[in-house]
Design a protein around this motif. Structure first.
Motif, PDB file in Angstrom:
ATOM      1  N   GLN A   1      -0.198  61.022 -21.221  1.00 45.80           N
ATOM      2  CA  GLN A   1       0.160  62.250 -21.939  1.00 45.80           C
ATOM      3  C   GLN A   1      -0.236  63.509 -21.168  1.00 45.80           C
ATOM      4  N   SER A   2      -0.144  63.448 -19.849  1.00 51.50           N
ATOM      5  CA  SER A   2      -0.446  64.630 -19.038  1.00 51.50           C
ATOM      6  C   SER A   2       0.673  65.658 -19.105  1.00 51.50           C
TER       7      SER A   2
ATOM      8  N   PHE B   1       3.003  59.320 -18.638  1.00 52.86           N
ATOM      9  CA  PHE B   1       2.744  60.762 -18.670  1.00 52.86           C
ATOM     10  C   PHE B   1       3.228  61.425 -19.953  1.00 52.86           C
TER      11      PHE B   1
ATOM     12  N   SER C   1       0.457  58.912 -25.364  1.00 50.69           N
ATOM     13  CA  SER C   1      -1.002  58.878 -25.389  1.00 50.69           C
ATOM     14  C   SER C   1      -1.508  57.488 -25.022  1.00 50.69           C
TER      15      SER C   1
ATOM     16  N   GLN D   1      -2.856  58.827 -15.965  1.00 53.49           N
ATOM     17  CA  GLN D   1      -2.866  60.120 -16.650  1.00 53.49           C
ATOM     18  C   GLN D   1      -1.943  60.097 -17.861  1.00 53.49           C
TER      19      GLN D   1
END
Length: 303
Positions: free
Chosen positions: A139-140, A203, A206, A137
């Motif tokens: 850039q969550s 996280f 990007s 995931q």
């Protein structure tokens, strides 16, 4: 204790920690270059002419096979290697092999005494696109969490150079000194605070940035002038308190420092260019086996 560091402009190109594999294989964890140098010598030890196409083809094939084995052994994170990730996807495995089989190589010059060829690929770009799992995931904004806070199991370390979110603007990147913990380099390591919350990892960045730059780089020195290309002119320097897991891919830092690291790495340039370097033991240094938290002692939970 953190330090705001500055240094002059002139530095050498950043290669970072260079890990050796077998005969002539290396991974440069700064640039991401995977390379193998192979001799053109025949089985009986004789050196063929450096222009011998059969000898060159054989050496290149052997070198690429070794390079593929090296890439497959690379750890993605605390849970898996590249080999484990692609093993159940035949098409993906074929594409990875295709990149390696078509990797560029340098042949010896006609008048060169050494009968060697060199093949190389990078854990960036097209190869990173394949071996970085799409399930990560990126850039969550949701940090992973450890199931147990470390503030009770190790001495709590306080102290912050400036208030997070205010002083963070003065830093251009982060250097985390993890020497002594026998850290295993990984494509997507996570930095945790003692409170068990992720401070930096996939996280925050990007997928495009991770593919182009690598989530983190590794080096053998904490000297800012040697790391300037990656962390900029004014890096935040942080000492790791522990490595996490049986593979030692993730790190624990103090909770106050974790908050500052998170703030620094959320800034545009630092986040876009993944401006974080993990300093590990030099290859000849055995390190000290202390502070390692085993996976069985503290299960990993992700949100």
């Amino acid at each position: 204790m953190a330090a705001l560091l500055a240094f002059p402009c002139s530095v050498l190109a950043f290669q970072g920690y260079v890990q050796s594999f077998g005969d002539g294989g290396t991974i440069a964890w700064g640039s991401g270059e995977v390379a193998v140098v192979r001799s053109l010598a025949t089985d009986d030890g004789e050196e063929p002419a450096v222009t011998d196409p059969l000898a060159i083809r054989k050496a290149a094939s052997q070198a690429r096979k070794q390079m593929l084995d090296m890439i497959l052994s690379v750890r993605i994170d605390a849970k898996r290697t590249v080999s484990a990730y692609i093993s159940d996807d035949r098409e993906l495995a074929t594409r990875v092999r295709g990149v390696v089989q078509n990797s560029p190589f340098e042949r010896p010059a006609v008048f060169e005494d050494r009968g060697e060829i060199r093949v190389a690929e990078r854990l960036r770009g097209k190869l990173a696109e394949l071996v970085l799992p799409t399930t990560i995931q990126f850039q969550s904004g949701i940090p992973p969490k450890l199931s147990t806070s470390m503030e009770q199991s190790m001495s709590f370390e306080d102290g912050l150079p400036e208030e997070a979110g205010v002083g963070a603007r003065g830093y251009t990147g982060v250097i985390i000194d993890a020497r002594g913990y026998k850290v295993t380099p990984a494509l997507a390591p996570v930095i945790y605070g003692q409170d068990g919350e992720g401070a930096y990892g996939a996280f925050l960045v990007s997928r495009a940035s991770a593919i182009a730059k690598g989530v983190a780089a590794y080096a053998n020195t904490s000297a800012p002038e040697a790391l300037r290309e990656r962390v900029g002119d004014r890096p935040l320097s942080v000492r790791a308190l522990s490595a996490y897991g049986s593979w030692r891919t993730d790190l624990i830092i103090s909770s106050p420092m974790a908050r500052l690291v998170r703030a620094v790495m959320r800034s545009g340039d630092a986040m876009e260019n993944c401006r974080l370097v993990i300093v590990v033991d030099a290859p000849e240094t055995a390190g000290v086996d202390v502070g390692v938290l085993q996976e069985g002692d503290m299960p990993f939970e992700e949100q």
